[in-house]
Design a protein around this motif. Structure first.
Motif: not given
Length: 501
Positions: A455-479
């Protein structure tokens, strides 16, 4: 055991020098011999002598305050036999050492724990001055050749360097590994702290050559490979002097100190991170150039990565042979960059370095690429596996001054995982570590066993944002990107860093 009518005679085994089954038993004049010692408890493998060139003895083994000395001759008298006992559960604490004839007495440091402090017998009191431990280097079934040290490993038990040829005082001194302080120990004095002191062997399947401090052994002395001859300058620890329980560096790295002088640390001289720089020992100062990280699991041979620049590993650049200089070289997982210990690395205070990876795809890795002083790209890609391992796949959690952790690159310790904005869809990068809320994360549980959310601490407690894998999960160079936290989303569940989740 003495007959009441003949107190000067003792029940004696007539087998010499050691009693065995079937030996005749008779009476002989009491002389404190082991053949006249009897016990209601089986002391086999529990009691024994401590000797080498000198044999540790208590000439007055029932008198508190009497000196402990070293004799040049083995007498087979009871005053040269000892038994240990543990202050807690078996092999879980420092060890009191008793003369076999009076286990109410303990070998004790007379006065403060300092160089040349003598050992005496005193009433056992349970304090550190009445406890010792062994650092075994040669193991046999009943005997081990070992250093005997204070509970923190700061001093070795040894015979005085000069004195009478037959008998000398036993005292504390700086560990060397010569005949005065390397002992054949016949009673068990191994503790959990003992295996915090080990030789570091080059290669994966050999215990022939280990890392050693050369020269005077003082600050600036070079480090090389040497034949395994059990010198104290070849035994290393991550423990800070004065500790009786190992505590690693707060960032999970290890600082390697030679037993010969624990005020010194293995160092990259001048923090000069470049191929071919020979490592030395320097006065320990807690700086990054004296920190290293294990690049593999605790129970296997491992790379030792320079914490100040993850591109470089500790290597025997001249090959695995006596005299080969210990240098920095680019990490390539070659045999001369692989380090082993006799008891494995398990239990050492420093934590192993473990690459991060999404829980749904444990064969993937979080990889830093395109790193510059200004930052770098971070993405998930298929792990190349051990053959293609590189330190840009390795990350470390570092506690911040507030609540939370930074996810720091070991390839470049100045770079941290960073969210340029606290909005959903923001792509994460590596940016110079600044300690702000954009680089501070907290862990929260994911569903089942799928690791944890970051969880990124800079986001509000009721709208927390988390680190996620973008694009196609597991593919090369997914941001990586920020997304609303969801414990059930596999692309938000992570292993590591450091295997602590």
């Amino acid at each position: 055991m003495q007959p009441a009518a003949r107190a000067r005679f003792c029940l004696t085994s007539l087998g010499l020098p050691f009693p065995t089954a079937g030996d005749r038993v008779g009476l002989a004049g009491c002389a404190g011999l082991i053949t006249q010692a009897w016990s209601g408890t089986n002391l086999e493998d529990l009691a024994g002598g401590i000797g080498n060139a000198w044999n540790v003895q208590a000439l007055q083994p029932t008198k508190a305050g009497s000196a402990i000395t070293g004799a040049s001759a083995v007498t087979f008298n009871l005053d040269q036999y000892w038994i240990s006992s543990y202050t807690g559960g078996n092999e879980t604490s420092p060890v009191p050492l008793h003369p076999v004839t009076d286990t109410a007495l303990c070998a004790t440091v007379a006065g403060p724990e300092v160089d040349r402090a003598r050992l005496i017998l005193s009433r056992c009191h349970g304090r550190a001055s009445g406890q010792l431990m062994t650092i075994p280097l040669i193991l046999n079934i009943a005997y081990t050749f070992s250093f005997i040290t204070t509970t923190d490993g700061s001093y070795c038990v040894q015979a005085r360097a000069r004195g009478r040829a037959a008998v000398r005082p036993i005292m504390l001194g700086n560990c060397t590994g010569n005949s005065r302080d390397f002992w054949n120990v016949g009673t068990d004095m191994f503790t959990p702290t003992s295996d915090q002191y080990q030789e570091l062997y080059a290669g994966t399947n050999s215990f022939q050559y280990s890392m050693r401090v050369t020269g005077s052994g003082g600050p600036g002395s070079p480090v090389v490979l040497s034949n395994d001859d059990q010198a104290a300058a070849q035994v290393w620890t991550d423990m800070v002097p004065g500790q009786s329980k190992a505590q690693g560096n707060s960032d999970g790295s290890i600082s390697l100190r030679p037993l010969s002088d624990e005020s010194l640390c293995l160092a990259v001289p001048g923090a000069d991170y470049a191929a071919g720089v020979q490592l030395t020992v320097q006065a320990c100062d807690g700086q990054l150039d004296q920190e290293f990280v294990r690049g593999g699991p605790q129970n296997t041979p491992t790379d030792l990565v320079a914490a100040g620049d993850g591109e470089f590993c500790v290597a025997a650049a001249g090959g695995i042979d006596a005299g080969s200089a210990i240098e920095l070289e680019p990490c390539t997982q070659q045999a001369d960059q692989t380090w082993s210990t006799f008891f494995d690395w398990y239990g050492w205070a420093g934590q192993p370095l473990t690459a991060t990876g999404p829980a749904a795809y444990p064969s993937d890795a979080l990889i830093l690429s395109g790193a510059t002083a200004a930052g770098g790209q971070v993405a998930v890609a298929a792990s190349p596996g051990p053959a293609g391992w590189a330190t840009n796949q390795d990350w470390l959690q570092v506690a911040t001054s507030g609540v939370g952790i930074e996810v720091q690159s070991f390839y470049d310790r100045s770079l941290c995982l960073d969210a340029p904005a606290a909005t959903a869809g923001t792509q994460l990068t590596a940016a110079p570590c600044a300690g702000g809320s954009a680089q501070t994360f907290n862990y929260s549980p994911a569903s089942g066993t799928n690791g944890a959310l970051w969880e990124l601490t800079a986001t509000p407690a009721k709208a927390k944002l988390c680190v996620a894998i973008g694009a196609v999960t597991g593919s090369a160079d997914s941001p990586l990107e920020l997304e609303p936290c969801s414990a059930s989303q596999a692309n938000e569940a992570w292993f590591g860093p450091m295997g602590q989740l």
